[in-house]
Design a protein around this motif. Structure first.
Motif, PDB file in Angstrom:
ATOM      1  N   LYS A 138     -28.939  -7.583  14.992  1.00  0.00           N
ATOM      2  CA  LYS A 138     -28.640  -9.005  15.155  1.00  0.00           C
ATOM      3  C   LYS A 138     -27.195  -9.248  15.582  1.00  0.00           C
ATOM      4  O   LYS A 138     -26.917 -10.125  16.402  1.00  0.00           O
ATOM      5  CB  LYS A 138     -28.913  -9.748  13.837  1.00  0.00           C
ATOM      6  CG  LYS A 138     -28.738 -11.257  13.929  1.00  0.00           C
ATOM      7  CD  LYS A 138     -29.021 -11.951  12.608  1.00  0.00           C
ATOM      8  CE  LYS A 138     -27.887 -11.685  11.620  1.00  0.00           C
ATOM      9  NZ  LYS A 138     -28.033 -12.480  10.362  1.00  0.00           N
ATOM     10  N   GLN A 145     -24.830  -7.648  20.108  1.00  0.00           N
ATOM     11  CA  GLN A 145     -25.687  -8.274  21.119  1.00  0.00           C
ATOM     12  C   GLN A 145     -25.726  -7.532  22.453  1.00  0.00           C
ATOM     13  O   GLN A 145     -26.514  -7.886  23.333  1.00  0.00           O
ATOM     14  CB  GLN A 145     -25.218  -9.708  21.362  1.00  0.00           C
ATOM     15  CG  GLN A 145     -25.260 -10.586  20.117  1.00  0.00           C
ATOM     16  CD  GLN A 145     -24.642 -11.947  20.358  1.00  0.00           C
ATOM     17  OE1 GLN A 145     -23.686 -12.088  21.121  1.00  0.00           O
ATOM     18  NE2 GLN A 145     -25.171 -12.965  19.702  1.00  0.00           N
ATOM     19  N   ARG A 152     -35.436 -15.861  26.334  1.00  0.00           N
ATOM     20  CA  ARG A 152     -34.823 -17.074  25.775  1.00  0.00           C
ATOM     21  C   ARG A 152     -33.313 -16.895  25.719  1.00  0.00           C
ATOM     22  O   ARG A 152     -32.821 -15.932  25.134  1.00  0.00           O
ATOM     23  CB  ARG A 152     -35.373 -17.344  24.368  1.00  0.00           C
ATOM     24  CG  ARG A 152     -34.858 -18.637  23.733  1.00  0.00           C
ATOM     25  CD  ARG A 152     -35.641 -18.957  22.464  1.00  0.00           C
ATOM     26  NE  ARG A 152     -35.368 -18.004  21.395  1.00  0.00           N
ATOM     27  CZ  ARG A 152     -34.430 -18.191  20.444  1.00  0.00           C
ATOM     28  NH1 ARG A 152     -33.698 -19.283  20.454  1.00  0.00           N
ATOM     29  NH2 ARG A 152     -34.267 -17.289  19.486  1.00  0.00           N
ATOM     30  N   ILE A 186     -29.861 -17.496  24.254  1.00  0.00           N
ATOM     31  CA  ILE A 186     -29.422 -17.915  22.925  1.00  0.00           C
ATOM     32  C   ILE A 186     -27.909 -18.124  22.839  1.00  0.00           C
ATOM     33  O   ILE A 186     -27.423 -18.722  21.878  1.00  0.00           O
ATOM     34  CB  ILE A 186     -29.877 -16.912  21.839  1.00  0.00           C
ATOM     35  CG1 ILE A 186     -29.275 -15.528  22.077  1.00  0.00           C
ATOM     36  CG2 ILE A 186     -31.377 -16.828  21.773  1.00  0.00           C
ATOM     37  CD1 ILE A 186     -29.561 -14.558  20.942  1.00  0.00           C
ATOM     38  N   GLU A 187     -27.177 -17.637  23.839  1.00  0.00           N
ATOM     39  CA  GLU A 187     -25.721 -17.828  23.803  1.00  0.00           C
ATOM     40  C   GLU A 187     -25.145 -17.640  25.204  1.00  0.00           C
ATOM     41  O   GLU A 187     -25.647 -16.831  25.989  1.00  0.00           O
ATOM     42  CB  GLU A 187     -25.081 -16.823  22.836  1.00  0.00           C
ATOM     43  CG  GLU A 187     -23.610 -17.067  22.560  1.00  0.00           C
ATOM     44  CD  GLU A 187     -23.042 -16.103  21.521  1.00  0.00           C
ATOM     45  OE1 GLU A 187     -21.885 -15.673  21.689  1.00  0.00           O
ATOM     46  OE2 GLU A 187     -23.766 -15.780  20.552  1.00  0.00           O
ATOM     47  N   GLU A 208     -32.762 -13.292  24.349  1.00  0.00           N
ATOM     48  CA  GLU A 208     -33.734 -12.635  23.480  1.00  0.00           C
ATOM     49  C   GLU A 208     -34.953 -12.328  24.348  1.00  0.00           C
ATOM     50  O   GLU A 208     -35.535 -13.223  24.946  1.00  0.00           O
ATOM     51  CB  GLU A 208     -34.117 -13.546  22.326  1.00  0.00           C
ATOM     52  CG  GLU A 208     -35.054 -12.896  21.318  1.00  0.00           C
ATOM     53  CD  GLU A 208     -35.402 -13.854  20.188  1.00  0.00           C
ATOM     54  OE1 GLU A 208     -34.930 -13.638  19.067  1.00  0.00           O
ATOM     55  OE2 GLU A 208     -36.143 -14.828  20.466  1.00  0.00           O
ATOM     56  N   LEU A 259     -32.258  -8.238  21.705  1.00  0.00           N
ATOM     57  CA  LEU A 259     -31.116  -8.974  22.245  1.00  0.00           C
ATOM     58  C   LEU A 259     -30.493  -8.155  23.378  1.00  0.00           C
ATOM     59  O   LEU A 259     -30.329  -6.943  23.269  1.00  0.00           O
ATOM     60  CB  LEU A 259     -30.059  -9.215  21.159  1.00  0.00           C
ATOM     61  CG  LEU A 259     -30.423 -10.166  20.024  1.00  0.00           C
ATOM     62  CD1 LEU A 259     -29.226 -10.337  19.090  1.00  0.00           C
ATOM     63  CD2 LEU A 259     -30.870 -11.515  20.552  1.00  0.00           C
TER      64      LEU A 259
END
Length: 222
Positions: A68, A71, A100, A102-103, A124, A137
């Motif tokens: 997690k 990344q 997706r 995510i950042e 992701e 990730l």
């Protein structure tokens, strides 16, 4: 979890391999339609075990949160011709339904103090294993060819100096980064003319290849 590194890293390699194929296919799609592709090159890698361990120590990342908190174990790099293409690629990633976002970190308009410029997107991405679906990730770096050249040189020097550059080299790197960005800005000003010339060249090449193929077919028929 990381006792068997090969097993741990296998899903990351699968994610990198699949994403490279998909992103290169996106480039081909643009070109087949006779359009400018915002994607020029796509490369990818999985972080080495030594690099993962070093970053775990440096960032105080515990083993139980490694998947997690780190990344960029799976990393991809997309090179573009123009700065405008960077944001077009970022939009394309947002539009995809197979991943997706995510950042995001924009180091293009907000460059680092070193002069580093790039656009980082953490996604992701689900992969299918025999044990079921696993979400991986991955960090995707998007940058122009000029930005990539500067970053590659800076990365090589970093290995030699471990980030502690002599003042003269540090100053020259910053000036080189500024010159690199000026090049990107100048290319953006004549972007339309460059794309028109590239499309003309592509059409001419296709026509030439088609003529050559037709001649070969005629020769075989005779």
């Amino acid at each position: 979890m990381t006792e068997n590194w090969d097993v741990f890293l296998m899903p990351y390699q699968q994610a990198v391999d699949e994403l490279k194929i998909k992103l290169r296919s996106a480039r081909k799609e643009f070109l087949e339609r006779g359009e400018h592709s915002p994607i020029e090159y796509v490369t990818g890698r999985v972080k080495t075990i030594d690099s993962i361990k070093e970053k775990m120590q440096r960032r105080y990342i515990a083993e139980n949160v490694l998947e997690k908190d780190m990344q960029d174990i799976a990393g991809l790099r997309i090179q573009t011709q123009f700065v405008e293409d960077i944001y077009e690629v970022a939009d394309l990633l947002h539009q995809r339904e197979d991943l997706r976002v995510i950042e995001e970190r924009d180091y293009v308009t907000n460059s680092k103090s070193s002069g580093y410029r790039s656009y980082h997107v953490v996604v992701e991405y689900p992969i299918q294993l025999t044990t079921g679906q696993k979400n991986i990730l991955a960090e995707i770096q998007i940058r122009t060819l000029a930005m990539n050249f500067w970053s590659t040189i800076e990365h090589s020097l970093n290995y030699k100096y471990q980030g502690d550059f002599p003042e003269e080299i540090n100053d020259r790197l910053k000036r080189a980064a500024e010159a690199s960005f000026m090049l990107d800005e100048e290319m953006s000003k004549i972007r339309g003319e460059i794309q028109e010339a590239q499309q003309y060249f592509t059409v001419q090449k296709k026509n030439k290849n088609k003529t050559s193929q037709d001649n070969e077919n005629e020769s075989v028929d005779k």
